[in-house]
Enzyme design. Structure first.
Site, PDB file in Angstrom:
ATOM      1  N   VAL A 119      35.612  34.115  33.771  1.00  0.00           N
ATOM      2  CA  VAL A 119      33.788  35.402  33.446  1.00  0.00           C
ATOM      3  C   VAL A 119      33.981  34.950  31.849  1.00  0.00           C
ATOM      4  O   VAL A 119      35.273  35.108  31.495  1.00  0.00           O
ATOM      5  CB  VAL A 119      33.947  36.510  34.094  1.00  0.00           C
ATOM      6  CG1 VAL A 119      32.745  37.673  33.139  1.00  0.00           C
ATOM      7  CG2 VAL A 119      34.358  36.791  35.657  1.00  0.00           C
ATOM      8  N   ASN A 176      27.613  51.251  34.489  1.00  0.00           N
ATOM      9  CA  ASN A 176      27.974  50.294  35.456  1.00  0.00           C
ATOM     10  C   ASN A 176      28.638  49.732  35.352  1.00  0.00           C
ATOM     11  O   ASN A 176      29.086  48.640  35.913  1.00  0.00           O
ATOM     12  CB  ASN A 176      26.563  50.017  35.368  1.00  0.00           C
ATOM     13  CG  ASN A 176      24.871  50.244  36.101  1.00  0.00           C
ATOM     14  OD1 ASN A 176      25.300  51.166  36.495  1.00  0.00           O
ATOM     15  ND2 ASN A 176      23.724  50.361  35.261  1.00  0.00           N
ATOM     16  N   GLY A 216      56.011  41.743  23.639  1.00  0.00           N
ATOM     17  CA  GLY A 216      54.947  43.354  23.770  1.00  0.00           C
ATOM     18  C   GLY A 216      53.493  42.217  24.374  1.00  0.00           C
ATOM     19  O   GLY A 216      53.444  41.110  24.196  1.00  0.00           O
ATOM     20  N   THR A 274      33.699  52.647  31.184  1.00  0.00           N
ATOM     21  CA  THR A 274      33.447  52.495  30.025  1.00  0.00           C
ATOM     22  C   THR A 274      32.390  52.833  29.540  1.00  0.00           C
ATOM     23  O   THR A 274      31.547  53.815  30.061  1.00  0.00           O
ATOM     24  CB  THR A 274      32.961  50.655  30.616  1.00  0.00           C
ATOM     25  OG1 THR A 274      32.088  50.917  30.552  1.00  0.00           O
ATOM     26  CG2 THR A 274      34.462  50.187  31.094  1.00  0.00           C
ATOM     27  N   SER A 275      32.078  52.533  28.401  1.00  0.00           N
ATOM     28  CA  SER A 275      30.483  52.727  27.797  1.00  0.00           C
ATOM     29  C   SER A 275      29.353  52.483  28.262  1.00  0.00           C
ATOM     30  O   SER A 275      28.479  53.106  28.287  1.00  0.00           O
ATOM     31  CB  SER A 275      31.117  52.683  25.984  1.00  0.00           C
ATOM     32  OG  SER A 275      31.020  51.361  25.860  1.00  0.00           O
ATOM     33  N   GLY A 311      43.606  49.467  34.267  1.00  0.00           N
ATOM     34  CA  GLY A 311      45.007  47.805  33.977  1.00  0.00           C
ATOM     35  C   GLY A 311      45.087  48.239  32.749  1.00  0.00           C
ATOM     36  O   GLY A 311      44.559  48.583  31.876  1.00  0.00           O
ATOM     37  N   ASP A 312      46.118  47.360  32.414  1.00  0.00           N
ATOM     38  CA  ASP A 312      46.521  46.652  31.177  1.00  0.00           C
ATOM     39  C   ASP A 312      45.332  47.452  29.787  1.00  0.00           C
ATOM     40  O   ASP A 312      46.018  47.076  28.529  1.00  0.00           O
ATOM     41  CB  ASP A 312      47.210  44.929  31.305  1.00  0.00           C
ATOM     42  CG  ASP A 312      48.891  45.231  31.875  1.00  0.00           C
ATOM     43  OD1 ASP A 312      49.396  46.937  32.079  1.00  0.00           O
ATOM     44  OD2 ASP A 312      49.343  44.528  31.262  1.00  0.00           O
ATOM     45  N   CYS A 333      55.775  40.828  38.075  1.00  0.00           N
ATOM     46  CA  CYS A 333      56.575  41.866  38.260  1.00  0.00           C
ATOM     47  C   CYS A 333      57.722  40.916  38.720  1.00  0.00           C
ATOM     48  O   CYS A 333      58.978  41.473  38.182  1.00  0.00           O
ATOM     49  CB  CYS A 333      57.050  43.460  38.789  1.00  0.00           C
ATOM     50  SG  CYS A 333      55.411  44.187  38.375  1.00  0.00           S
ATOM     51  N   ALA A 373      36.492  49.629  34.197  1.00  0.00           N
ATOM     52  CA  ALA A 373      37.771  49.084  33.508  1.00  0.00           C
ATOM     53  C   ALA A 373      38.645  49.555  33.914  1.00  0.00           C
ATOM     54  O   ALA A 373      39.169  50.574  33.792  1.00  0.00           O
ATOM     55  CB  ALA A 373      37.335  48.644  31.640  1.00  0.00           C
TER      56      ALA A 373
HETATM   57  C1  FAD Z   1      57.012  39.196  33.884  1.00  0.00           C
HETATM   58  C2  FAD Z   1      56.312  40.316  33.737  1.00  0.00           C
HETATM   59  C3  FAD Z   1      57.106  41.487  34.775  1.00  0.00           C
HETATM   60  C4  FAD Z   1      56.765  42.679  35.015  1.00  0.00           C
HETATM   61  N1  FAD Z   1      57.718  44.062  35.102  1.00  0.00           N
HETATM   62  C5  FAD Z   1      57.143  44.416  35.544  1.00  0.00           C
HETATM   63  C6  FAD Z   1      57.431  46.389  36.334  1.00  0.00           C
HETATM   64  O1  FAD Z   1      58.118  45.535  37.125  1.00  0.00           O
HETATM   65  N2  FAD Z   1      56.922  47.387  36.908  1.00  0.00           N
HETATM   66  C7  FAD Z   1      55.864  47.235  36.456  1.00  0.00           C
HETATM   67  O2  FAD Z   1      55.519  48.951  36.177  1.00  0.00           O
HETATM   68  N3  FAD Z   1      54.405  46.461  35.304  1.00  0.00           N
HETATM   69  C8  FAD Z   1      55.519  45.289  35.235  1.00  0.00           C
HETATM   70  N4  FAD Z   1      54.539  44.357  34.827  1.00  0.00           N
HETATM   71  C9  FAD Z   1      53.638  44.991  34.414  1.00  0.00           C
HETATM   72  C10 FAD Z   1      52.164  44.610  35.229  1.00  0.00           C
HETATM   73  O3  FAD Z   1      52.353  43.606  36.001  1.00  0.00           O
HETATM   74  C11 FAD Z   1      50.666  44.931  34.484  1.00  0.00           C
HETATM   75  O4  FAD Z   1      50.847  45.926  34.765  1.00  0.00           O
HETATM   76  C12 FAD Z   1      49.879  44.984  35.466  1.00  0.00           C
HETATM   77  O5  FAD Z   1      50.363  43.528  36.619  1.00  0.00           O
HETATM   78  C13 FAD Z   1      48.563  44.775  35.141  1.00  0.00           C
HETATM   79  O6  FAD Z   1      47.565  45.116  36.414  1.00  0.00           O
HETATM   80  P1  FAD Z   1      46.012  44.619  35.548  1.00  0.00           P
HETATM   81  O7  FAD Z   1      45.419  44.268  36.537  1.00  0.00           O
HETATM   82  O8  FAD Z   1      45.635  45.586  34.644  1.00  0.00           O
HETATM   83  O9  FAD Z   1      46.325  42.368  35.122  1.00  0.00           O
HETATM   84  P2  FAD Z   1      46.916  41.505  35.111  1.00  0.00           P
HETATM   85  O10 FAD Z   1      47.599  41.870  36.747  1.00  0.00           O
HETATM   86  O11 FAD Z   1      47.736  41.110  35.119  1.00  0.00           O
HETATM   87  O12 FAD Z   1      45.692  40.567  36.061  1.00  0.00           O
HETATM   88  C14 FAD Z   1      44.696  40.196  35.640  1.00  0.00           C
HETATM   89  C15 FAD Z   1      44.583  39.080  36.077  1.00  0.00           C
HETATM   90  O13 FAD Z   1      43.043  38.686  35.507  1.00  0.00           O
HETATM   91  C16 FAD Z   1      42.884  37.665  35.037  1.00  0.00           C
HETATM   92  N5  FAD Z   1      41.917  37.721  33.979  1.00  0.00           N
HETATM   93  C17 FAD Z   1      41.810  37.633  32.815  1.00  0.00           C
HETATM   94  N6  FAD Z   1      40.159  37.528  32.275  1.00  0.00           N
HETATM   95  C18 FAD Z   1      39.521  36.870  33.067  1.00  0.00           C
HETATM   96  C19 FAD Z   1      37.831  36.569  32.937  1.00  0.00           C
HETATM   97  N7  FAD Z   1      37.633  36.742  31.780  1.00  0.00           N
HETATM   98  N8  FAD Z   1      37.810  36.136  33.855  1.00  0.00           N
HETATM   99  C20 FAD Z   1      38.536  36.252  35.077  1.00  0.00           C
HETATM  100  N9  FAD Z   1      39.790  36.728  35.869  1.00  0.00           N
HETATM  101  C21 FAD Z   1      40.120  37.005  33.925  1.00  0.00           C
HETATM  102  C22 FAD Z   1      43.942  37.132  34.513  1.00  0.00           C
HETATM  103  O14 FAD Z   1      44.045  35.915  35.216  1.00  0.00           O
HETATM  104  C23 FAD Z   1      44.954  37.923  35.388  1.00  0.00           C
HETATM  105  O15 FAD Z   1      45.305  37.288  36.695  1.00  0.00           O
HETATM  106  C24 FAD Z   1      55.430  43.150  34.385  1.00  0.00           C
HETATM  107  C25 FAD Z   1      54.769  41.949  33.324  1.00  0.00           C
HETATM  108  C26 FAD Z   1      55.044  40.729  33.929  1.00  0.00           C
HETATM  109  C27 FAD Z   1      54.309  39.380  33.086  1.00  0.00           C
END
Ligand code: FAD
Length: 574
Positions: free
Chosen positions: A99, A298, A265, A294-295, A303-304, A61, A301
């Protein structure tokens, strides 16, 4: 309870030690929260986080502000390091570790060390997927040209920063007017760049309603940003000098620049989940229960990457925000370790700073309700607009907040709220967000007891005001009308402002009777017609509506007055 794995009931696989193994994919918002919470619940579990990037738990963020040099040091973005996770939480974090695959049968991950290329197998008892989302890169001609960026990671922002300096960038095109696009646009302007935002929709900030985006659009323009709305990019090409890009839109408009940011997006990262055969939802996110499972029983999931239920509509929803990701990570850890936590659903509570303005929202927007209605799922609603001061008018620095509150027209339950202004915006939306979570009504907002001193608010806080205006409408004391209705035939439009205000600009066809003279002049008003009353913001017209209704007239207050009209007329044909 959904039968969470507990430290006691976990049955470790033969080939591993007795300690339950919790493996987490992704080490930022959802993954890191999950890991830390799991440790707080169990000293025995072996917890390993795999992160494919070079950093764990970094502040995505903060990236736009790092690009803009507001945050000057990369290390300020590192909320935690692998060393801190190890020392403080006894959690192993493996960065540069991707992974590649999940073998659900064997409960095993294939992990590639991206520095050495070595692939290893890791067995789990519980697996948490927190892989986040990836920026959408539409398959447009020229999309891979140098100078076109997406912003998701610290390396992404370093690449942008280097490009700006090395190519002496003066002009940037930001594709997409959502919060990442807007925040980055502001930061690029602060670095002295001339910025154009191209947005496919006719408004910026898609989660809010179009009329609420109007003040923000004006504010961006006032800060030198060029807005090109209602058009989308068709192609990217190199310009005459190869350091230049030409961005061409569907309507053949051309914008020259030295760099472009794609902020159109994000898409949930579901490749691992798909490979493992986990259920994927209708919106393309990993399908989970309200306990983030998840389905596969074990695998969790968060986050995003996941689809969750919308708190208001109950529909599946993708909300890529940090707050839900953190809370879901915590819930997954709770459930894995035997606690009965569950996720309540998302409200989409968001806030964004755009130069000196703040925009915030929670719950559903009116456009979502209209879309639901056209799909046969009608939620009867009413809305009010108001423009209260963020604090007492007599205390220096008073500024107004433009608020829109949407509520059930049947029982007053709050459905959503949006606000824009210079100060005090997110505080009001946060209060309403909590009210929504507690299934509160506009009558509750009327009664909310909130902080007050002149520097911070008014004795009737904007949140109370919103409740009062809506409750007055619901009780029939001061029914509301909207600018979109004023063209309906048979209505008499009355402006109760002072003549000087009326002469400076009024709604065409309206009559002017200033409020102080209304009692003596009301007999000139038609009794057979509905009278729609307006003033500057809706307050004097409220007094007028009360006078008229108490004297037997059928009168309604046009919500938000002329201030709301200025935004509405840019969106609706009024
Ligand atoms: C520029 C920017 C600004 C933002 N500002 C805001 C804000 O102001 N307020 C807000 O609420 N949200 C904001 N967000 C959104 C917020 O950052 C995300 O919603 C949040 O980080 C999601 O968390 P997450 O754990 O799902 O994914 P992430 O935080 O994205 O973490 C996922 C991680 O998983 C790793 N990964 C993926 N696949 C694999 C794999 N196969 N093996 C190993 N590692 C892997 C990736 O490298 C990544 O580092 C912003 C996002 C961005 C990009």
């Amino acid at each position: 309870m959904e039968g969470g794995l507990t430290v006691d009931n976990i049955s470790p696989k033969k080939e591993q030690s007795k300690k339950p193994r919790i493996l987490i994919v992704g080490g930022v918002a959802g993954g890191a929260s999950c890991a830390a919470r799991a440790r707080r619940l169990s000293e025995d579990a072996e917890i390993i986080v795999f992160e494919r990037g070079p950093f764990v738990s970094f502040a995505n963020c903060g990236l736009p502000y790092y690009v803009g040099n507001v945050i000057t040091h990369e290390k300020s973005l590192l909320v935690a390091t692998p060393e801190l996770f190890s020392k403080r939480f006894n959690i192993e974090v493996k960065v540069h570790s991707e992974v590649l695959a999940i073998d659900r049968e064997k409960r095993e991950l294939k992990v590639k060390n991206l520095l050495t290329g070595e692939v290893s197998a890791e067995i789990y008892d519980a697996l948490v997927l927190a892989p986040g989302s990836a920026p959408i890169k539409p398959p447009l001609p020229g999309i891979d040209l140098p100078g076109i960026f997406t912003l998701r990671t610290i390396p992404d922002s370093n690449r942008m920063k280097d490009w700006i300096i090395n190519k002496n960038v003066k002009r940037a095109v930001v594709v997409g007017g959502g919060f990442i696009g807007l925040e980055t646009a502001e930061n690029l302007v602060k670095r002295g760049l001339s910025v154009t935002i191209i947005e496919m929709l006719p408004q910026i900030m898609p989660p809010i309603d179009p009329e609420m985006a109007v003040p923000l659009q004006e504010h961006l323009k006032a800060n030198g940003v060029t807005l090109h709305l209602g058009d989308s990019v068709a192609k990217f090409e190199l310009g005459q000098s190869t350091d230049n890009l030409v961005v061409t839109t569907k309507t053949e408009m051309k914008f020259e620049c030295e760099m472009a940011l794609l902020a159109v997006g994000v898409r949930p990262e579901v490749s691992l989940a798909k490979q493992a055969g986990l259920e994927i939802g209708v919106l393309g996110g990993i399908r989970v229960t309200n306990q983030m499972r998840t389905s596969d029983e074990n695998i969790w999931a968060v986050g995003d990457a996941v689809e969750v239920r919308d708190f208001i509509t109950g529909d599946w929803s993708l909300i890529p925000l940090a707050g839900p990701a953190n809370r879901q990570g915590r819930i997954a850890a709770d459930v894995i370790l035997g606690r009965d936590s569950s996720f309540r659903g998302v409200q989409g509570t968001m806030v964004c700073k755009v130069f000196n303005n703040t925009v915030a929202a929670t719950g559903v927007s009116e456009k979502t309700l209209l879309r639901l209605k056209s799909n046969g799922k009608e939620i009867p609603y009413e809305k009010v607009y108001l423009h209260p001061g963020q604090h007492a008018a007599y205390y220096p620095g008073a500024k107004s907040i433009t608020m829109k509150v949407i509520y059930s027209s049947e029982d007053g339950k709050i459905l959503g709220a949006q606000a824009v202004g210079e100060d005090g915006v997110e505080k009001r939306i946060d209060v309403i967000a909590m009210a929504i979570q507690k299934h509160s009504t506009v009558y509750d907002l009327e009664e909310a007891e909130l902080c007050y001193a002149p520097q911070f608010g008014t004795a009737k806080d904007p949140v109370n005001f919103a409740g009062m205006v809506a409750a007055n409408a619901l009780r029939g004391d001061s029914p509301v009308a909207h600018w979109a209705n004023v063209n309906e035939s048979g209505m008499y439009i009355l402006d109760v402002r002072e003549p000087s205000e009326f002469n400076a600009g009024h709604f065409e066809g309206s009559a002017n009777i200033p409020l102080p003279t209304l009692r003596e002049k009301m007999n000139s008003l038609p009794r057979e017609k509905e009278i729609l009353v307006y003033c500057g913001v809706g307050q004097r017209s409220y007094y007028a509506v009360r006078i008229l209704r108490l004297n037997g007239f059928d009168a309604r207050n046009i919500s938000g007055g002329m201030t709301t009209y200025q935004s509405q007329k840019q969106v609706h044909r009024i």
